[in-house]
Design a protein around this motif. Structure first.
Motif, PDB file in Angstrom:
ATOM      1  N   THR A  34       0.803  -1.218   0.000  1.00  0.00           N
ATOM      2  CA  THR A  34       0.000   0.000   0.000  1.00  0.00           C
ATOM      3  C   THR A  34       0.838   1.272   0.000  1.00  0.00           C
ATOM      4  N   GLN A  35       2.137   1.176   0.197  1.00  0.00           N
ATOM      5  CA  GLN A  35       2.981   2.368   0.259  1.00  0.00           C
ATOM      6  C   GLN A  35       3.871   2.492  -0.975  1.00  0.00           C
ATOM      7  N   GLY A  36       3.303   2.250  -2.134  1.00  0.00           N
ATOM      8  CA  GLY A  36       4.072   2.400  -3.371  1.00  0.00           C
ATOM      9  C   GLY A  36       5.145   1.346  -3.504  1.00  0.00           C
ATOM     10  N   ALA A  37       6.390   1.777  -3.704  1.00  0.00           N
ATOM     11  CA  ALA A  37       7.486   0.843  -3.959  1.00  0.00           C
ATOM     12  C   ALA A  37       8.114   0.314  -2.680  1.00  0.00           C
ATOM     13  N   ARG A  38       7.700   0.774  -1.539  1.00  0.00           N
ATOM     14  CA  ARG A  38       8.286   0.322  -0.275  1.00  0.00           C
ATOM     15  C   ARG A  38       7.650  -0.993   0.164  1.00  0.00           C
ATOM     16  N   THR A  39       8.491  -1.957   0.518  1.00  0.00           N
ATOM     17  CA  THR A  39       7.996  -3.229   1.051  1.00  0.00           C
ATOM     18  C   THR A  39       7.456  -2.978   2.453  1.00  0.00           C
ATOM     19  N   THR A  40       6.221  -3.371   2.711  1.00  0.00           N
ATOM     20  CA  THR A  40       5.613  -3.098   4.017  1.00  0.00           C
ATOM     21  C   THR A  40       5.324  -4.360   4.820  1.00  0.00           C
ATOM     22  N   VAL A  41       5.434  -5.518   4.183  1.00  0.00           N
ATOM     23  CA  VAL A  41       5.273  -6.800   4.879  1.00  0.00           C
ATOM     24  C   VAL A  41       6.367  -7.739   4.378  1.00  0.00           C
ATOM     25  N   PRO A  42       6.774  -8.723   5.181  1.00  0.00           N
ATOM     26  CA  PRO A  42       7.787  -9.667   4.697  1.00  0.00           C
ATOM     27  C   PRO A  42       7.232 -10.514   3.546  1.00  0.00           C
ATOM     28  N   PHE A  43       8.053 -10.709   2.522  1.00  0.00           N
ATOM     29  CA  PHE A  43       7.708 -11.591   1.410  1.00  0.00           C
ATOM     30  C   PHE A  43       8.661 -12.773   1.429  1.00  0.00           C
ATOM     31  N   ILE A  44       8.100 -13.983   1.307  1.00  0.00           N
ATOM     32  CA  ILE A  44       8.904 -15.201   1.304  1.00  0.00           C
ATOM     33  C   ILE A  44       8.969 -15.736  -0.122  1.00  0.00           C
ATOM     34  N   TYR A  45      10.196 -15.969  -0.588  1.00  0.00           N
ATOM     35  CA  TYR A  45      10.422 -16.502  -1.923  1.00  0.00           C
ATOM     36  C   TYR A  45      11.046 -17.883  -1.803  1.00  0.00           C
ATOM     37  N   ASN A  46      10.377 -18.883  -2.378  1.00  0.00           N
ATOM     38  CA  ASN A  46      10.893 -20.248  -2.387  1.00  0.00           C
ATOM     39  C   ASN A  46      11.784 -20.403  -3.614  1.00  0.00           C
ATOM     40  N   MET A  47      13.018 -20.825  -3.392  1.00  0.00           N
ATOM     41  CA  MET A  47      14.011 -20.920  -4.466  1.00  0.00           C
ATOM     42  C   MET A  47      14.206 -22.340  -4.974  1.00  0.00           C
ATOM     43  N   ASP A  48      13.281 -23.253  -4.666  1.00  0.00           N
ATOM     44  CA  ASP A  48      13.456 -24.666  -5.029  1.00  0.00           C
ATOM     45  C   ASP A  48      13.712 -24.891  -6.512  1.00  0.00           C
ATOM     46  N   ASP A  49      13.234 -24.007  -7.383  1.00  0.00           N
ATOM     47  CA  ASP A  49      13.489 -24.180  -8.821  1.00  0.00           C
ATOM     48  C   ASP A  49      14.971 -24.088  -9.160  1.00  0.00           C
ATOM     49  N   SER A  50      15.720 -23.291  -8.392  1.00  0.00           N
ATOM     50  CA  SER A  50      17.153 -23.139  -8.686  1.00  0.00           C
ATOM     51  C   SER A  50      18.051 -23.731  -7.605  1.00  0.00           C
ATOM     52  N   VAL A  51      17.654 -23.632  -6.353  1.00  0.00           N
ATOM     53  CA  VAL A  51      18.428 -24.198  -5.242  1.00  0.00           C
ATOM     54  C   VAL A  51      17.451 -24.876  -4.294  1.00  0.00           C
ATOM     55  N   GLU A  52      17.398 -26.181  -4.364  1.00  0.00           N
ATOM     56  CA  GLU A  52      16.444 -26.918  -3.540  1.00  0.00           C
ATOM     57  C   GLU A  52      16.696 -26.677  -2.056  1.00  0.00           C
ATOM     58  N   GLY A  53      15.624 -26.379  -1.337  1.00  0.00           N
ATOM     59  CA  GLY A  53      15.716 -26.185   0.101  1.00  0.00           C
ATOM     60  C   GLY A  53      16.050 -24.766   0.528  1.00  0.00           C
ATOM     61  N   LEU A  54      16.088 -23.825  -0.400  1.00  0.00           N
ATOM     62  CA  LEU A  54      16.440 -22.439  -0.069  1.00  0.00           C
ATOM     63  C   LEU A  54      15.222 -21.527  -0.189  1.00  0.00           C
ATOM     64  N   SER A  55      14.994 -20.741   0.853  1.00  0.00           N
ATOM     65  CA  SER A  55      13.968 -19.700   0.831  1.00  0.00           C
ATOM     66  C   SER A  55      14.602 -18.380   1.227  1.00  0.00           C
ATOM     67  N   ILE A  56      14.074 -17.296   0.659  1.00  0.00           N
ATOM     68  CA  ILE A  56      14.548 -15.951   0.957  1.00  0.00           C
ATOM     69  C   ILE A  56      13.374 -15.173   1.530  1.00  0.00           C
ATOM     70  N   ILE A  57      13.602 -14.479   2.640  1.00  0.00           N
ATOM     71  CA  ILE A  57      12.570 -13.601   3.191  1.00  0.00           C
ATOM     72  C   ILE A  57      13.051 -12.164   3.023  1.00  0.00           C
ATOM     73  N   ASP A  58      12.283 -11.387   2.275  1.00  0.00           N
ATOM     74  CA  ASP A  58      12.556  -9.973   2.040  1.00  0.00           C
ATOM     75  C   ASP A  58      11.723  -9.187   3.053  1.00  0.00           C
ATOM     76  N   PHE A  59      12.397  -8.676   4.100  1.00  0.00           N
ATOM     77  CA  PHE A  59      11.704  -7.961   5.170  1.00  0.00           C
ATOM     78  C   PHE A  59      11.531  -6.487   4.834  1.00  0.00           C
ATOM     79  N   PRO A  60      10.508  -5.837   5.414  1.00  0.00           N
ATOM     80  CA  PRO A  60      10.365  -4.385   5.230  1.00  0.00           C
ATOM     81  C   PRO A  60      11.556  -3.661   5.845  1.00  0.00           C
ATOM     82  N   GLY A  61      11.876  -2.501   5.301  1.00  0.00           N
ATOM     83  CA  GLY A  61      12.948  -1.690   5.867  1.00  0.00           C
ATOM     84  C   GLY A  61      12.484  -0.953   7.109  1.00  0.00           C
ATOM     85  N   VAL A  62      13.444  -0.542   7.909  1.00  0.00           N
ATOM     86  CA  VAL A  62      13.149   0.237   9.115  1.00  0.00           C
ATOM     87  C   VAL A  62      13.994   1.512   9.093  1.00  0.00           C
TER      88      VAL A  62
END
Length: 114
Positions: A34-62
């Motif tokens: 809701t705040q334009g380009a700023r991440t406001t909630v954590p997003f979880i990305y599952n990387m199993d397509d390229s690295v099995e067992g790897l997930s990345i969490i992109d947290f909002p900035g502070v």
């Protein structure tokens, strides 16, 4: 990697956390909520397509007005086996950056921080 590894990407507002996730891990990221380009909630990305067992969490900035740093730190402890802290050198002296450094040293010392 362990059987399953989660990397938490956290840092100050507008320092390029989502861009880092996009460029390093070669994936499309969600741009903000809701705040334009700023991440406001954590997003979880599952990387199993390229690295099995790897997930990345992109947290909002502070920033220095944000009181959620300690809450995010507790969430990190429970979720991430590796932390990437993103902060521009021009803001490394801020109260928020210093608070993160103290948390990494005192409360997250068992978790690798890059």
């Amino acid at each position: 990697l362990a059987k399953y590894t989660t990397v938490g990407v956290i840092g100050l507002v507008n320092c390029g956390k989502s861009t880092l996730v996009k460029e390093v891990f070669k994936m499309e990221t969600v741009t903000g909520t809701t705040q334009g380009a700023r991440t406001t909630v954590p997003f979880i990305y599952n990387m199993d397509d390229s690295v099995e067992g790897l997930s990345i969490i992109d947290f909002p900035g502070v920033d220095d007005r944000d009181e959620s740093i300690k809450g995010l730190a507790k969430l990190l402890v429970g979720l991430a086996q590796v932390i990437i802290f993103v902060c521009g050198q021009d803001r490394f002296h801020t109260a928020s950056a210093r608070e993160w450094m103290e948390i990494f040293q005192n409360e997250l010392s068992s978790v690798p921080v890059l």
